[in-house]
Design a protein around this motif. Sequence first.
Motif, PDB file in Angstrom:
ATOM      1  N   GLY A  16      -4.683  -2.692  -1.643  1.00  0.00           N
ATOM      2  CA  GLY A  16      -3.321  -2.518  -2.104  1.00  0.00           C
ATOM      3  C   GLY A  16      -3.000  -3.375  -3.311  1.00  0.00           C
ATOM      4  O   GLY A  16      -3.885  -3.979  -3.934  1.00  0.00           O
ATOM      5  N   ARG A  64       2.489  -4.235   3.523  1.00  0.00           N
ATOM      6  CA  ARG A  64       1.569  -4.264   4.656  1.00  0.00           C
ATOM      7  C   ARG A  64       1.276  -5.679   5.118  1.00  0.00           C
ATOM      8  O   ARG A  64       0.839  -5.871   6.267  1.00  0.00           O
ATOM      9  N   ALA A  65       1.454  -6.643   4.257  1.00  0.00           N
ATOM     10  CA  ALA A  65       1.149  -8.021   4.640  1.00  0.00           C
ATOM     11  C   ALA A  65       1.995  -8.964   3.805  1.00  0.00           C
ATOM     12  O   ALA A  65       2.437  -8.634   2.696  1.00  0.00           O
ATOM     13  N   CYS A  81      -6.782  -4.516   2.230  1.00  0.00           N
ATOM     14  CA  CYS A  81      -5.847  -3.389   2.310  1.00  0.00           C
ATOM     15  C   CYS A  81      -6.006  -2.398   1.169  1.00  0.00           C
ATOM     16  O   CYS A  81      -5.431  -1.302   1.217  1.00  0.00           O
ATOM     17  N   ASP A  99      -6.239 -10.371   1.706  1.00  0.00           N
ATOM     18  CA  ASP A  99      -5.471  -9.214   2.181  1.00  0.00           C
ATOM     19  C   ASP A  99      -5.449  -8.103   1.135  1.00  0.00           C
ATOM     20  O   ASP A  99      -5.458  -6.916   1.491  1.00  0.00           O
ATOM     21  N   VAL A 101       0.856  -1.167   0.000  1.00  0.00           N
ATOM     22  CA  VAL A 101       0.000   0.000   0.000  1.00  0.00           C
ATOM     23  C   VAL A 101       0.895   1.220   0.000  1.00  0.00           C
ATOM     24  O   VAL A 101       1.747   1.383   0.890  1.00  0.00           O
TER      25      VAL A 101
END
Length: 348
Positions: free
Chosen positions: A33, A15-16, A31, A27, A10
Amino acid sequence: MPIVDNGIYVEGRRRATPSSLAETFEDMVACHGMAWMGLYRPTAEELEAVAEELGLHQLAIEDTLSGHQRPKLDHYGTHSFLVLRPARYVDETEKVEFGELHIYAGVDFAVTIRQAESAQLSSVRRTMEAQPQLLALGPPAVMYAVLDHVVDEYRPVIEGLANDIEEIEDGLFTGDTSVSRRIYELSREVIEFQRAVAPLVGIVGELRRELTGSERSPGSAGGPQTGPETDQAVLELDSRFADVQDHVIRVAERLTSFREVLTNALSLNATLVSQQAAQAGVEQNEQMKKISAWAAILFAPSLVGSIYGMNFAFMPELAWRFGYPLALALMVGLSLGLYLVFKRNRWL
């Protein structure tokens, strides 16, 4: 699923790090993203699962499964499909090994699929993660990073081929019989290398046009957004694409010069081989002349000796007092005369 690395980004920052395909898509949606997934030789079932989740076109999936694709950039509505041919020079065998790398790039995802050991992309991901302002531009930034890495790996291959060509040039006049085969093998490698590099000039140019066009249009979820900072990042990425394009052109020019040198070397080697064959023929002819001359010289006394060796009763000269010395003198005279004739004609 053979996932080498997987991340959700992102604004250019991870972020993950999902551990499965299902978790990746969850995810990514949560997110808002971009997902960057790296796969290594996925099976047909695994690739079909990715295609179903991301909506990848079946024709692109078939190209990945069949392999042996030439470099190209195809567009399938919601995503693009890029094929690259990484290369590496193996010092032990003095051979060039070519791999295959596929990239699926959509609005909010990038999937890289390696089909060979070459083009390790872990360093590429680390480099881009250290530049979040570029990675925030989304999949175009990923495509740039992978392209730049592949083109950079071409440099040691070019150096290895250049050394091989220098060795061939040094060995042309040494009479090495393996030079012809080595020239042919190198020519094949250079031709295959050209097939891997030549399309990249147009591919990078098309990616640059798409990038600068996207600067003036609103981005969607996970993709590049408009704004002063984004515009500056787009210009920076475009300049880096231009640098990659310049490197590709240089590599293509070097390969063209390599091919010309090898073509000339093959022609020169053929000429040298013909000259050597002609020289061998001349030397063989000279040896045949000498053999024929000595055979004729030895034939003269043999002829006289064989005539006087006949056991006929009526041979008047057998009763001559000087018959024997005369026969010897005749044999010596014939041999000496033939020797002088052949010597004068440069047969001896």
